[in-house]
Design a protein around this motif. Sequence first.
Motif, mmCIF file in Angstrom:
data_model
loop_
_atom_site.group_PDB
_atom_site.id
_atom_site.type_symbol
_atom_site.label_atom_id
_atom_site.label_comp_id
_atom_site.label_asym_id
_atom_site.label_seq_id
_atom_site.Cartn_x
_atom_site.Cartn_y
_atom_site.Cartn_z
ATOM 1 N N ASN A 419 0.924 -1.042 -0.033
ATOM 2 C CA ASN A 419 -0.169 -0.160 -0.059
ATOM 3 C C ASN A 419 1.405 1.419 0.047
ATOM 4 O O ASN A 419 1.769 1.353 0.594
ATOM 5 N N GLY A 420 0.570 2.186 -0.786
ATOM 6 C CA GLY A 420 1.207 3.667 -1.106
ATOM 7 C C GLY A 420 2.587 3.111 -1.743
ATOM 8 O O GLY A 420 3.381 4.599 -2.622
ATOM 9 N N ALA A 421 2.700 2.163 -2.846
ATOM 10 C CA ALA A 421 4.300 2.118 -3.420
ATOM 11 C C ALA A 421 3.364 2.893 -4.364
ATOM 12 O O ALA A 421 2.406 2.880 -5.012
ATOM 13 N N ASN A 465 5.006 11.699 -15.479
ATOM 14 C CA ASN A 465 3.019 11.476 -15.991
ATOM 15 C C ASN A 465 2.579 10.328 -16.201
ATOM 16 O O ASN A 465 2.070 9.761 -15.448
ATOM 17 N N ASP A 466 3.849 8.917 -15.683
ATOM 18 C CA ASP A 466 4.014 8.227 -16.330
ATOM 19 C C ASP A 466 3.480 7.034 -14.608
ATOM 20 O O ASP A 466 3.667 6.006 -14.264
ATOM 21 N N PHE A 467 3.813 7.899 -13.274
ATOM 22 C CA PHE A 467 4.025 7.629 -12.288
ATOM 23 C C PHE A 467 2.216 7.361 -11.678
ATOM 24 O O PHE A 467 1.804 8.939 -11.615
ATOM 25 N N PHE A 468 1.884 6.490 -11.089
ATOM 26 C CA PHE A 468 1.003 6.268 -10.185
ATOM 27 C C PHE A 468 0.379 5.405 -8.877
ATOM 28 O O PHE A 468 2.392 4.940 -8.425
ATOM 29 N N ARG A 469 0.344 6.023 -7.477
ATOM 30 C CA ARG A 469 0.310 5.829 -6.203
ATOM 31 C C ARG A 469 -0.472 4.691 -6.188
ATOM 32 O O ARG A 469 -2.271 4.977 -6.386
ATOM 33 N N VAL A 470 -0.349 3.255 -5.474
ATOM 34 C CA VAL A 470 -1.278 2.090 -4.873
ATOM 35 C C VAL A 470 -2.208 2.566 -3.885
ATOM 36 O O VAL A 470 -0.859 3.002 -2.561
#
Length: 965
Positions: A419-421, A465-470
């Motif tokens: 979680n949070g990666a 802009n490719d980065f997403f947080r879980v």
Amino acid sequence: MARSASSKPPAARASPPPAASTVDQKPSSYVSKRKDDYSSEGVEDHDVFLLPGSDFQLVLAITVVAAVVRLFRIYQPTSVVFDEVHFGGFATKYIKGRFFMDVHPPLAKLMITLFGWLAGFNGNFDFKDIGKDYLEPGVPYVAMRMFPAICGILLAPTMFLTLKAAGCRTFTAAMGAGLIIFENGLLTQARLILLDSPLMIATAFTVLAFTSFTNQQELGPSRAFGLSWWFWLIMTGLGLGMTVSIKWVGLFTIAWVGSLTLVQLWVLLGDYKNVTIRIFAKHFMARVFSLIVIPATFYLAMFGIHFLCLRNPGDGDGFMSSEFQSTLNSKAMKNVPADVLMGSRISIRHLNTQGGYLHSHPLMYPTGSKQQQITLYPHKDDNNLWLLENQTQPLDMNGEPINGTNAWYNIPETHYVENGAIIRLNHIATHRRLHSHDVRPPITEADWQNEVSAYGYEGFDGDANDFFRVEIVKKKSKPGVAQERLRTIDTKFRLVHIMTGCVLFSHKVKLPEWASEQQEVTCARGGTLPNSLWYIEHNDHPKLGPDAETVNYANPGFFGKFWELQKVMWKTNAGLVDSHAWDSRPPSWPILRRGINFWGKDHRQIYLIGNPIIWWSATAAIVIYVLFKGIAVLRWQRSCNDYSKPVFKRFDYEIGTSVLGWALHYFPFFLMQRQLFLHHYFPALYFGILAFCQIYDFVTARIPGIGLREKPLIGKAGAVGFLILSIVAFTLLSPLAYGNAWTRAECRRVKLFSTWDWDCNTFLDSYDAYSTLPSTLAAAAQTPQQSVEAKKAPVGQPPAAGGQQGQVPIVDAQQQKPQEDQAKVSGAPVVDNKRLLHTEERVEYRDQDGNLLNEEQVKALEGKVEFKTRYETRTRVIDAQGNEILLPPGEQAPQAQEQEPVAPAGVAPPHPDVEGANSETAKGTIPDEPIPEPKESVEGEKESEEKAAKPASEKKEASAKDDEL
């Protein structure tokens, strides 16, 4: 003559003379004497099994007349009519075992399928469009129409028996049965593959059973728990089960029975002398078992059969959850590793919109960033696979980044995704990463939504802009480890875009054809939680060997599937709010303001309209009772003691029971915002006819002091006269029910109101004109499809390369089949075949600039590109031997039947009329050709199109528009 509750029932009871049968002729001491139990004054034993033989002979005669009226020319029309599109199509799916979703329970659809299957229907006809021909493919449509027809036939004797059970005289009951037989709207519904006729007979049977039970109940304690008492109570429960298993309108019938049952229990509770607590408990439990347990068990059993029949994936499984879909053949998923690692190959599903997959393909947005499209796609496909990456490339032992797609498979130590990666998703098929930015989406151009695209190329490092947080949503995830790190299926999570703070989001918005109408995916700031939730379905990684922990969808079991389907049916039904050309609202139904155009062809028309004499009389009966009740209440408040008279009490209760049924089947529709049609009023109409007949019976045979009770001949003459008037109205409007030939003058003569909006211009000026119709017109009217034989090229006319040929018979399509085969299908007349209309199509292939390609250029491009086709069509008239007939100068060839358009090459098929996984998604397409100049509009063309027959969209399936949920 009334008899005490303890007297024995007679072996047979004829309808007694009115003057000698009423309680009012008894001594005044009898009338004033109060009974010391819960039995009702003025009630006789009206058990229909004890009717005299003459009444049963009359029932047989009524049934025969009803059969003649209902079955007359039931073979016409010989093409699909109105909602046969849906219910015939459901029969096809039942036979094929393909799952579908409909807003109605399955009983009537199962029975229609059974009749078709017994007649040899193999499910190879799709009932796709109104007007599609039945004869050429040999569909046993007459057999399938027989089930609703039988239900319609039985409705008339059921009305007769119900009125007899309510205490009406034989001539009144016969009049009521006649009103059912000659009601045009009920006739129209009973001749087609529709659900309303089965619904009506189930409702009528329930009314008969409960009326008979009420009669036994009101005879007092001596009849309680007797054989007849139990029989009619159980039959009431069975009727309720059948009614609600056909349509949810049966819930209104349940409300009617339930309301009157509460009244009975209240009366029982007040009889403290004869009804002990123990006896009251027996009454209560008997009703619970018969009126709750039996209907519920029957309803569950129908869905049990429904699930047994529909074992294969179909165009309706997109409505259902992934757990539900996994119970269908070929939809079951193998066990997959539970733990998700950096470098896992995964497929991600949306939780809220029927589980579409996060999907991409090598096509670009035409607007916005013009980067690669990201969509939601409902089928398994290689283009649903993503590589789950860390925000940086993995490092080797020297601390240098390892490049390449497979770098994550070669590192010595892999990490769970917690979680949070911070992650990146690399689209495996195109080597582009999931990407978002401050650009508006192509469809939902809202400030709070950003475009989501795929950006980059193989070996490209990407950008921020490719980065997403879980973000794991713990309350939606399975308790335990799945709430701490990503686990296949068990973890529900959001993907938050790092740079903009928006959340990966999807909703019921479809992209245009340039994205094959797949579902839009955006990045939303403030989007609703259900539309922002995702989970991982497929997961594999070389580090997860055969000993790794695995998971799979939990089997929901029968009750889980049943409850989920009920919720989807309810939600879909409530979402049917789009306008329809032939819908109407409840205030217009009692006055018969407008009907429904079912079908039109060959200068004939089927239009659902009721018999105005019967319709308005039923409405008048409701108004009369309401006025009576209002006056009765006022007189009761002034202590007028009207309710001491048994006839007055019986009038109030018996007519009030029918009016209550009318109200409970009518007023709930005012609360519905969904599409409604005139046929929704039929159950209420049945109760209205009951009320009218009961009022007539009281006036002519039971109420003292007005002189009619003593002169039964007047009552019988009045019933005959009213029935004759109804038959006249029925006959005048019958061409609209049967689809018979009619003339414009006769049509206009009976069209009393402008809101009766069938089109009189459809018909010809005289009946003689129908016999001299041009053969070309007959063919165009009767044959919407090409015949199997017509697809063969005529002698001496080979098809053009790559082209298609077809012939459409100018005469009736029945000639295409042997006469004996036609007789088996419908018994329709045979017409000689003399000339054929021939259409020839040549396929043109063009490049992206619209230039015509020759055969060599096409062959060189095969396998490299996908083509969109264009047809050049010419029409020739040929004889049966294939020889061309030269037309005189200036004479045009007759209009050929239009061919169904060929679907253009697409990216992925629209949602979802395929079975199982789609093998691949197309890699590209040639741009569309320039749009041709629009043709000049024809005056009245748009209005005519709007008035054309259309199926009611209340039966749309998941494949039609899954945004209706």
